[in-house]
Design a protein around this motif. Structure first.
Motif, PDB file in Angstrom:
ATOM      1  N   SER A 114      34.711  49.695  37.843  1.00  0.00           N
ATOM      2  CA  SER A 114      35.048  50.838  38.696  1.00  0.00           C
ATOM      3  C   SER A 114      36.554  51.058  38.707  1.00  0.00           C
ATOM      4  CB  SER A 114      34.539  50.597  40.117  1.00  0.00           C
ATOM      5  OG  SER A 114      35.285  49.536  40.725  1.00  0.00           O
ATOM      6  N   GLN A 115      36.956  52.230  39.189  1.00  0.00           N
ATOM      7  CA  GLN A 115      38.384  52.530  39.278  1.00  0.00           C
ATOM      8  C   GLN A 115      39.089  51.579  40.240  1.00  0.00           C
ATOM      9  OE1 GLN A 115      40.384  54.590  37.539  1.00  0.00           O
ATOM     10  NE2 GLN A 115      38.577  54.933  36.243  1.00  0.00           N
ATOM     11  N   ASP A 116      38.389  51.204  41.334  1.00  0.00           N
ATOM     12  CA  ASP A 116      38.991  50.266  42.286  1.00  0.00           C
ATOM     13  C   ASP A 116      39.187  48.893  41.649  1.00  0.00           C
ATOM     14  OD1 ASP A 116      39.112  52.181  44.232  1.00  0.00           O
ATOM     15  OD2 ASP A 116      37.253  51.574  45.232  1.00  0.00           O
ATOM     16  N   GLU A 117      38.188  48.456  40.868  1.00  0.00           N
ATOM     17  CA  GLU A 117      38.323  47.143  40.232  1.00  0.00           C
ATOM     18  C   GLU A 117      39.418  47.183  39.176  1.00  0.00           C
ATOM     19  OE1 GLU A 117      35.648  43.549  38.269  1.00  0.00           O
ATOM     20  OE2 GLU A 117      34.807  45.590  38.332  1.00  0.00           O
ATOM     21  N   ARG A 118      39.480  48.284  38.417  1.00  0.00           N
ATOM     22  CA  ARG A 118      40.546  48.383  37.416  1.00  0.00           C
ATOM     23  C   ARG A 118      41.915  48.386  38.091  1.00  0.00           C
ATOM     24  NH1 ARG A 118      43.848  52.163  35.367  1.00  0.00           N
ATOM     25  NH2 ARG A 118      44.652  51.707  33.282  1.00  0.00           N
ATOM     26  N   LYS A 119      42.012  49.066  39.228  1.00  0.00           N
ATOM     27  CA  LYS A 119      43.284  49.081  39.957  1.00  0.00           C
ATOM     28  C   LYS A 119      43.662  47.683  40.413  1.00  0.00           C
ATOM     29  CE  LYS A 119      45.592  51.387  43.824  1.00  0.00           C
ATOM     30  NZ  LYS A 119      45.434  52.369  44.940  1.00  0.00           N
ATOM     31  N   GLU A 120      42.660  46.919  40.863  1.00  0.00           N
ATOM     32  CA  GLU A 120      42.916  45.534  41.282  1.00  0.00           C
ATOM     33  C   GLU A 120      43.379  44.691  40.095  1.00  0.00           C
ATOM     34  OE1 GLU A 120      40.496  41.612  42.993  1.00  0.00           O
ATOM     35  OE2 GLU A 120      39.449  43.528  42.678  1.00  0.00           O
ATOM     36  N   ILE A 121      42.737  44.872  38.948  1.00  0.00           N
ATOM     37  CA  ILE A 121      43.109  44.116  37.752  1.00  0.00           C
ATOM     38  C   ILE A 121      44.540  44.446  37.335  1.00  0.00           C
ATOM     39  CG2 ILE A 121      42.636  43.830  35.283  1.00  0.00           C
ATOM     40  CD1 ILE A 121      39.648  44.303  35.971  1.00  0.00           C
TER      41      ILE A 121
END
Length: 754
Positions: free
Chosen positions: A93-100
């Motif tokens: 997800s975009q949120d997970e990619r942002k976290e990464i």
């Protein structure tokens, strides 16, 4: 508060891997890597795709290119391939990619790579100067880099466009041909001038070979830097040879990858394994599959089956040794602030210098290159039998980091002798970093302060003596019984790292006195003895176990022997004062009688004119005059040791320069020491008991005469024992053949259980 600040300052890591759902080894390795990441608080993202998804990602390329597509999408936010964008957006997800992307480093792990040493942090790879891409050299002379394990600095503008460029500019022959993305990356970096490899994809590029070998396993440097790259040695990052893997095993090139990895797991190759259940939950949440259950069951079986010593120290490392006990043993006095110097004592020193710890020396890229001498029998004795196998001498040369890794039980792949890890020949480092002749002493190592806790010793000066010797030893290695070279103030042993047991005997010991009166005792140097309290259950002695941060102080004249129970680093030095005499063996009067200079002059007078007339340059021939004939001829064998007394006379006036009489005999290693030159042929022609004058280097100014008396000949002990490395290598090479030929490489269970 300070701990929280330090944690917030530490670099953050996110680890990625990707594989298709029928790639069994991907599940096996990801289970291991998930447990590793969970142990250290690293986020781990395993992407498991269908074969159809992989085909969409790679657009006809080999599936190894999926990593390039993923890194391209992760770092730049999109791929040129619309289908790839859709696949990744469904998985992350975009949120997970942002976290990464909020992390400092993105870590790529190939799906057939698993971390073996879970005690090590990823920060150890970053080096002193921050680079954009950190990775290891290749394990074979096929590419200069291996992309199985990579650390990408997320905030680097260079890294954010790198994988777009590799996908677009990588040579098309590597879309399907070996070695796929790895060779394409090397080709792109070469074209951009990052480095100039002479081989890419197993083919010569036409670039000249580097002046210094590129690969560390060929003798090159362990660390190499370019403008954007930090390239580390294969053994320290990832290698397909598990015996030499100090961090990760990479099953590159193997036919049955899952079988190889499962074998290593079940044998106990994963060190410091933990966090299995938390890791299993993370992987199952990312992708539901019964294969995860099987993979984590493998890990659970290791944690239950392998012994603690194997899980914590490694599959091929040295076993630790137990403490030896005697019924008539006395404890060494524990001292705090006063020492009478009448008996030995043990005291606390406080923390030792961290740079002398074994693990530090093993990774030190500056001091680690210092040349050191190693011995397999300490101290050396003239009556030691010649080794049955290579190396044929009792000494060898190595680099300090090789000696440190060997002592830790990590075989240095670059050293032909140390890599054998032969438990019958335990090599020990003797290094004088502060000595006048030491390069390290001049340029890299500042004088070492006396520990404040030892101020009561009334030492001379503020620093340890320049002749202080640092010893590195594997478990089981012994310092044989001897009287250390001590001054009137005594002798010090400071345990820097590890654990060793010391055994001490008083100057007047009946067992030692009896040994020195024997025929074998006559061959010993002063202060040495053949007596071994380790073999005497009835020995009456003092003993103590030293741990790091403890020191032993010994009065002059006392006898000392030790055995390392764990990998050990310790230093020894005299505490000052006039050198004290050491006990000498009883030597017959005939052995003490040397040549008279008159007889040597007479000999020179007969041979020197002829040598000068026959040649204007120094002659390599040796003239011989028998002083006393011998009896038994020397053996017609390729190798043996000749024990003899030697006196060296120099100049036409026959000045005695050196004599072994009244000290200890010399040993000539026939067939094993090329430095003997023409002297070897002369020695082979002599007889036991023979004494002769040998004139050599016959020049008018400095002729040289040797007075040699042969006392004894020792033949090598016979051995049919095969090389441990040879047996291992033969088994390991089957991992690259058809699965029906596969053989296990792990030690037998009786060794593991130790």
């Amino acid at each position: 508060f300070f701990a929280r600040c330090l944690i917030s300052m530490a670099p953050s890591f996110v680890a990625l891997t990707l594989f298709n759902d029928d790639y069994e080894v991907g599940f096996v390795c990801s289970a291991v890597n998930a447990a590793y990441c969970e142990s250290h608080g690293y986020k781990f993202v395993p992407l498991v795709l269908t074969r159809s998804d992989m085909e969409q990602l790679c657009e006809g390329r080999h599936f190894a290119w999926a990593k390039v597509a993923l890194l391209q999408w992760m770092l730049s936010g999109k791929c040129g391939n619309v289908a790839a964008n859709r696949v990744f957006e469904q998985k992350i997800s975009q949120d997970e990619r942002k976290e990464i992307m909020s992390a400092d480093w993105l870590v790529w792990l190939d799906a057939d790579l698993m971390v073996l040493d879970h005690s090590k942090l990823l920060t150890m790879f970053l080096g002193q100067r921050v680079k954009d891409l950190v990775l290891g050299e290749d394990m074979a002379e096929l590419d200069w880099l291996n992309t199985g394990l990579m650390l990408c600095r997320i905030k680097s503008p260079w890294i954010q466009t790198l994988w777009d460029d590799v996908w677009r500019d990588g040579e098309s022959r590597f879309h399907i041909g070996e070695f796929w993305d790895q060779s394409a990356l090397c080709g792109c970096l070469a074209r951009w001038g990052e480095f100039h490899p002479n081989v890419i994809g197993g083919q010569q590029t036409g670039a000249p070979a580097p002046k210094q070998p590129w690969y560390s396993w060929q003798g090159g440097p362990r660390v190499r830097e370019t403008s954007h790259l930090l390239v580390l040695d294969a053994g320290g990052t990832q290698t397909n040879n598990p015996r030499f893997a100090r961090f990760a095993f990479h099953a590159a090139g193997m036919k049955d990858k899952a079988h190889c990895c499962c074998h290593l797991i079940s044998a106990g190759a994963i060190q410091s394994l933990g966090s299995i259940e938390a890791a299993a939950a993370i992987c199952s949440a990312k992708y539901q599959s019964p294969t995860w259950q099987l993979a984590f069951d493998n890990l659970r079986s290791q944690s239950l089956g392998a012994s603690y010593s194997v899980r914590s120290s490694g599959l091929w490392r040295w076993p630790c040794h137990p403490r030896r006990c005697w019924t008539r043993e006395r404890e060494v006095l524990r001292i705090r602030d006063h020492w009478t110097r009448r008996e030995p004592g043990v005291c606390k020193t406080g923390p030792a210098p961290s740079w002398l710890a074994l693990q530090h020396l093993a990774e030190d890229v500056v001091r680690g290159e210092s040349p050191v001498e190693m011995m397999d029998r300490v101290p050396f004795r003239a009556d030691d039998l010649p080794p049955a196998s290579r190396p044929f001498g009792c000494r060898l040369r190595a680099r300090l980091w090789e000696g440190a890794r060997y002592s830790l039980g990590v075989p240095p792949a670059t050293h032909s002798a140390l890599r054998e890890m032969d438990s019958d020949r335990l090599w020990q480092v003797q290094w004088k970093p502060w000595g006048a002749a030491s390069k390290a002493g001049k340029n890299m190592t500042a004088p070492l302060d006396w520990p404040e806790s030892l101020a009561f010793l009334d030492h001379v000066g503020s620093y340890l003596p320049s002749e202080t010797c640092v010893h590195l030893a594997p478990p089981g290695a012994e310092q044989r019984l001897h009287q250390p070279e001590a001054g009137a103030a005594g002798w010090l042993l400071w345990q820097i790292d590890g654990v060793q047991q010391v055994v001490l005997l008083p100057p007047t010991c009946d067992a030692i006195a009896a040994d020195l009166k024997s025929s074998r005792g006559a061959l010993l140097q002063p202060g040495n003895s053949n007596y071994s309290p380790w073999l005497d259950d009835n020995a009456e002695l003092f003993s103590a176990v030293l741990r790091d941060g403890e020191a032993l102080v010994l009065p002059p004249g006392w006898w000392f022997t030790s055995r390392s129970l764990q990998p050990s680093a310790f230093l020894c030095c005299s505490l000052g004062g006039d050198p004290q005499p050491r006990m000498k063996p009883l030597i017959s009067q005939s052995m003490l009688v040397g040549s008279q200079s008159a007889s040597v002059k007479s000999f020179l007078g007969s041979v020197l004119p002829q040598a000068i007339d026959s040649s204007s340059s120094p002659s390599n021939s040796i003239n011989k005059r028998i002083v006393c004939p011998g009896g038994e001829a020397l053996p017609k064998k390729q190798r043996y040791n000749v024990i003899c007394h030697v006196e060296i006379f120099s100049g036409s006036s026959a000045v005695l320069k050196r004599s072994s009489r009244n000290f200890a005999p010399e040993v000539f290693c026939i067939g094993a020491d090329p430095s003997l030159g023409p002297l070897e042929a002369v020695l082979r022609s002599m007889y036991v008991g023979e004494r002769a004058l040998l004139a050599m280097e016959l020049t008018p100014d400095e002729p040289k005469v040797l007075d040699i008396e042969i006392l004894q000949v020792l033949l090598p002990a016979s051995s049919e024992k095969p090389s441990a490395v040879q047996c291992y290598t033969e088994a390991w090479q089957t991992w690259f053949e058809e699965p029906t030929k596969w053989r296990p490489v792990a030690p037998k269970q009786d060794i593991v259980s130790r």
